[in-house]
Design an enzyme around this catalytic site. Structure first.
Site, PDB file in Angstrom:
ATOM      1  CD  GLU A  41      -1.720  -2.428   1.396  1.00  0.00           C
ATOM      2  OE1 GLU A  41      -0.637  -2.633   1.965  1.00  0.00           O
ATOM      3  OE2 GLU A  41      -2.492  -3.351   1.068  1.00  0.00           O
ATOM      4  CG  HIS A  56     -10.808  -7.059   5.727  1.00  0.00           C
ATOM      5  ND1 HIS A  56      -9.867  -7.632   6.530  1.00  0.00           N
ATOM      6  CD2 HIS A  56     -10.582  -7.542   4.479  1.00  0.00           C
ATOM      7  CE1 HIS A  56      -9.103  -8.437   5.806  1.00  0.00           C
ATOM      8  NE2 HIS A  56      -9.510  -8.398   4.558  1.00  0.00           N
TER       9      HIS A  56
END
Lengths: 325, 336
Positions: A60, A129
């Protein structure tokens, strides 16, 4: 007019912008052949080629750095963080790098980056998540934070985000992706960043909310109406910058407010909204502003989600407490 | 001794120019340290010892190539086209120090190795634009421990993007020696994991640094992928002027040992042997540096002090309500 789910509207917005502006690039983990883990980029690589829509290595921070570098070459990156719980890996690239680019360059450079990411609870994901981390970014100078609550806004806001010349974090609540359809016009249109929407008019109390809690608040408002309480529901749509004008003018009418967020309570969006109300409209209030939020724990393991997440009864209770103050 | 086959194809004038830049930068470093002590400059990361590593590698760059420096790599920025006055304004913490006009460079990076992932992005952008240019980035030995270092190499390798990563191994990341930074025998070998080329070079030898950097650039443009270059070098001074005391973590013997390899002495001898460098040229360069520094300092002093309102204005393209209100508030404060 077409009926679309929110995720279809999001794909449509990216397709329109990819077609309109050759500088738009869409990339992230699994966004290419796979069309994204939620299929948000479904078909885009086939249509626009691997040069414009491409997979990245699984990192990321690298994705964020890549976006800034591409922005320096005049591209308009639309990067995906696969789940917003992973954003901490990209925190430096967003908060310390692209958010500061305009400032550090004395206004010479800018980062027209859109950071798309699914977030939000109620869909029983694994750990990290579903977390609502938007509060981190309203404390991050240099970025805007947009959270649509329906397909129409999702498309118009995403187009605005992609066209914006500053970094925009565009958060897509997972529970809203396919839970309902709405009317979405074909072709391009924009919804202005920084403008809230009154989704239900009412005269007794203003419920100020965003994201999936808009649906929750609307359901609460319907039940409250059966008991003769007319709630106005404001969908913030953008949480940074806030639309304080809409909030204040609603409170001037209703004299009562409840702020509803799915995120944990401490130092969240609701706290910020309440502070703005305190600064701008306190003398119009008949009661303290109510706040509905999740407890200040880690986002719970999925079996406890349904209790942990604020629901319409929590909203109804808080509205009644405010009315009966 | 010089291996004639390894001597780069540089004209006499280019060789002299490289020497001038190194001498100029050494003088600038000395002046910067003293100006810092006088309170006339702020944050500064000394460069003495690293001139070959910095300037001979930069010498392989073309004007249109992109430079992503760390906070120590101010000389490369200046020789890439950023006026010296901006280097001084940056040191003082004035926002105009980051306003570059017509120079393909990003501002000095503070977050260690963040420039590596950005370099992958700039390089991929250059490739997508079909430009025959390369993105160069500089960082230290400590940076190679960061995730962003590997992510940058790996992204650039994956996209076969025209990038050159230059790790200036000056032996210490502030105080931590490279032996305590990694079990890897070299930093260059870290390229292997990313599937790109890695080269280690004597960072005190300007010609060797130039040769490997030039080759890395040519390979990048030819589509042969990015290169990681490790330059073996040393900083004679402290990490920065913000209170670092090198005697706490390294011996005078070690510093003396490296000073024997000084790139200026070495290159001066080489050029003198070819009748390309004289005392007069050395002195002229020193004088030029001193004059430039004086002029840049004067210009920095004359630059209007920055205001909070200047800074508020450059947060976004269009100010949101909160910043607009704060702009009005600070305009009033600042007009008092």
């Amino acid at each position: 007019m077409a009926q679309m789910t929110m995720i279809q509207a999001i794909t449509d917005a990216m397709r329109i912008e990819l077609k309109r502006d050759e500088n738009v690039l869409v990339f992230g983990e699994d966004v290419g052949k796979n069309g994204g883990v939620f299929r948000a980029t479904e078909g885009l690589q086939d249509e626009f080629g691997e040069d414009r829509v491409f997979d990245t290595p699984l990192a990321e921070s690298g994705i964020g750095g890549l976006a800034l570098g591409l922005a320096m070459q005049g591209f308009r990156p639309v990067m995906e963080i696969q789940f917003f719980g992973f954003v901490f890996e990209a925190m430096d690239s967003i908060a310390s790098q692209m958010a500061r680019l305009r400032y550090r360059s004395g206004g010479k450079y800018h980062a027209p980056v859109t950071i798309r990411s699914p977030f939000g609870g109620g869909v029983h994901t694994p750990e990290l998540h579903a977390d609502s981390l938007e509060g981190l970014f309203i404390q991050t100078p240099g970025v805007k934070v947009v959270i649509p609550s329906n397909p129409y806004d999702a498309k118009g806001l995403l187009i605005s985000a992609i066209r914006d010349n500053d970094p925009v974090i565009f958060l897509e609540h997972m529970k809203l992706y396919r839970s309902f359809r709405g009317e979405v016009p074909e072709g391009e249109y924009t919804v202005e960043i920084g403008k809230a929407n009154i989704v239900r008019e009412g005269s007794d109390v203003s419920i100020i909310t965003y994201g999936a809690m808009v649906q929750t608040s609307l359901k609460a408002a319907e039940k409250l109406a059966e008991e003769g309480i007319q709630a106005e529901v404001i969908d913030l749509r953008t949480i940074s910058p806030l639309d304080v004008e809409t909030i204040v003018s609603s409170i001037k009418k209703t004299n009562r407010a409840v702020v509803v967020q799915e995120a944990q309570k401490q130092a969240g969006i609701a706290a910020h909204v309440i502070a703005e109300i305190n600064d701008r409209a306190i003398l119009h209030l008949e009661a303290p502003v109510g706040r509905v939020a999740a407890p200040d724990t880690i986002f719970p393991f999925s079996e406890a989600e349904s209790v942990w997440l604020p629901n319409e009864n929590d909203v109804i209770e808080k509205v009644k407490a405010t009315i009966n103050f | 001794m010089v291996n004639k086959d390894a001597v780069p194809d540089l004209s006499d004038e280019q060789l002299k120019e490289l020497m001038r830049r190194m001498v100029y930068t050494r003088i600038w470093d000395q002046r910067a340290l003293s100006l810092n002590r006088q309170g006339r400059l702020g944050f500064y990361a000394p460069t003495a010892g690293q001139e070959a590593s910095m300037l001979a590698s930069h010498f392989a760059m073309e004007k249109e190539d992109w430079l992503l420096p760390s906070y120590r790599d101010i000389p490369q920025l200046v020789f890439h086209g950023v006026p010296l006055v901006k280097a001084f304004l940056y040191s003082r913490g004035h926002f105009k120090g980051g306003q570059y006009e017509g120079v393909n460079a990003l501002m000095p990076q503070i977050i260690i190795a963040a420039q590596c992932t950005q370099t992958a992005g700039v390089a991929l952008g250059l490739k997508k634009r079909g430009k025959k240019n390369v993105a160069f980035t500089y960082f230290g030995d400590g940076a190679t421990s960061q995730g962003d270092f590997y992510e940058g190499l790996n992204f650039a390798g994956t996209y076969n993007a025209p990038a050159v990563f230059i790790s200036q191994n000056n032996r210490f990341a502030i105080s931590v020696p490279v032996e305590k930074q990694t079990a890897a025998k070299t930093l260059a070998q870290k390229a292997v994991a990313a599937g790109i080329r890695g080269v280690q070079v004597d960072g005190m030898d300007p010609l060797a640094v130039y040769v490997v950097t030039k080759e890395a650039r040519e390979r990048a443009i030819a589509g042969e992928g990015p290169t990681l270059i490790e330059t073996l070098t040393y900083r004679y001074g402290p990490h920065t002027t913000a209170g670092d005391d090198p005697t706490r973590y390294r011996s005078d013997e070690l510093t003396n040992e490296w000073e024997q390899k000084d790139p200026l002495i070495r290159f001066r001898k080489y050029l003198e042997g070819r009748n390309l460098w004289s005392k007069e040229e050395e002195e002229a360069t020193v004088e030029q540096a001193k004059e430039d520094i004086k002029a840049a300092l004067k210009e920095a002093d004359q630059t209007p002090k920055q205001k909070v309102t200047d800074l508020i204005k450059i947060m976004f393209e269009k100010l949101p309500y909160n910043l607009q209100e704060q702009f009005d508030e600070y305009s009033k404060k600042e007009s008092k």
